[in-house]
Design a protein around this motif. Structure first.
Motif, mmCIF file in Angstrom:
data_model
loop_
_atom_site.group_PDB
_atom_site.id
_atom_site.type_symbol
_atom_site.label_atom_id
_atom_site.label_comp_id
_atom_site.label_asym_id
_atom_site.label_seq_id
_atom_site.Cartn_x
_atom_site.Cartn_y
_atom_site.Cartn_z
ATOM 1 N N GLU A 255 -9.581 4.767 9.210
ATOM 2 C CA GLU A 255 -10.758 3.850 9.287
ATOM 3 C C GLU A 255 -10.885 2.876 10.518
ATOM 4 O O GLU A 255 -11.881 3.002 11.096
ATOM 5 N N VAL A 256 -9.926 2.199 10.836
ATOM 6 C CA VAL A 256 -9.663 1.262 11.828
ATOM 7 C C VAL A 256 -9.794 1.942 13.169
ATOM 8 O O VAL A 256 -10.709 1.496 13.963
ATOM 9 N N MET A 257 -9.017 3.068 13.390
ATOM 10 C CA MET A 257 -9.184 3.973 14.627
ATOM 11 C C MET A 257 -10.519 4.386 14.892
ATOM 12 O O MET A 257 -11.155 4.538 16.058
ATOM 13 N N ARG A 258 -11.360 4.774 13.850
ATOM 14 C CA ARG A 258 -12.830 5.465 13.876
ATOM 15 C C ARG A 258 -13.483 4.302 14.429
ATOM 16 O O ARG A 258 -14.501 4.588 15.214
ATOM 17 N N ASP A 259 -13.455 3.111 13.849
ATOM 18 C CA ASP A 259 -14.263 2.028 14.164
ATOM 19 C C ASP A 259 -14.232 1.633 15.558
ATOM 20 O O ASP A 259 -15.058 1.442 16.564
ATOM 21 N N LYS A 260 -12.725 1.571 16.019
ATOM 22 C CA LYS A 260 -12.612 1.417 17.336
ATOM 23 C C LYS A 260 -13.133 2.437 18.295
ATOM 24 O O LYS A 260 -13.519 1.891 19.216
ATOM 25 N N LEU B 279 0.948 -1.053 -0.081
ATOM 26 C CA LEU B 279 -0.038 -0.226 -0.020
ATOM 27 C C LEU B 279 0.889 1.381 -0.066
ATOM 28 O O LEU B 279 1.894 1.220 0.451
ATOM 29 N N THR B 280 0.213 2.323 -0.777
ATOM 30 C CA THR B 280 1.061 3.613 -0.353
ATOM 31 C C THR B 280 1.000 4.148 0.811
ATOM 32 O O THR B 280 0.156 3.673 1.573
ATOM 33 N N VAL B 281 1.552 5.291 1.189
ATOM 34 C CA VAL B 281 1.541 5.934 2.540
ATOM 35 C C VAL B 281 0.193 6.201 2.608
ATOM 36 O O VAL B 281 -0.502 6.343 3.750
ATOM 37 N N GLU B 282 -0.671 6.898 1.717
ATOM 38 C CA GLU B 282 -1.790 7.650 1.864
ATOM 39 C C GLU B 282 -2.806 6.406 2.035
ATOM 40 O O GLU B 282 -3.786 6.623 2.874
ATOM 41 N N GLN B 283 -2.693 5.181 1.447
ATOM 42 C CA GLN B 283 -3.569 4.183 1.481
ATOM 43 C C GLN B 283 -3.533 3.665 2.821
ATOM 44 O O GLN B 283 -4.798 3.299 3.476
ATOM 45 N N ARG B 284 -2.367 3.620 3.286
ATOM 46 C CA ARG B 284 -2.120 2.907 4.648
ATOM 47 C C ARG B 284 -2.852 3.956 5.898
ATOM 48 O O ARG B 284 -3.253 3.361 6.630
#
Length: 60
Positions: free
Chosen positions: A41-46, A30-35
């Motif tokens: 997104e993962v942090m928002r879900d958590k 993945l590129t830096v932006e994609q990562r």
């Protein structure tokens, strides 16, 4: 001068060390932006799950 098998042993040790270092790394290509987007997104879900759990805990 002969060194016996010292050179071969050192080469094997270095190869093992290198393989151990790269063993745990994931290559997701993945590129830096994609990562960053994925991690955000993962942090928002958590965060949402934590807020929901806190709200459920106080409403009982």
């Amino acid at each position: 001068m002969t060194r016996g098998n010292q050179r071969d042993l050192a080469r094997q040790k270095a190869q093992k060390k290198l393989s151990d270092q790269t063993k745990g790394k994931r290559t997701d290509n993945l590129t830096v932006e994609q990562r960053k987007a994925r991690d955000a997104e993962v942090m928002r879900d958590k965060q949402k799950k934590k807020e929901d759990a806190a709200a459920a805990g106080t409403s009982k």
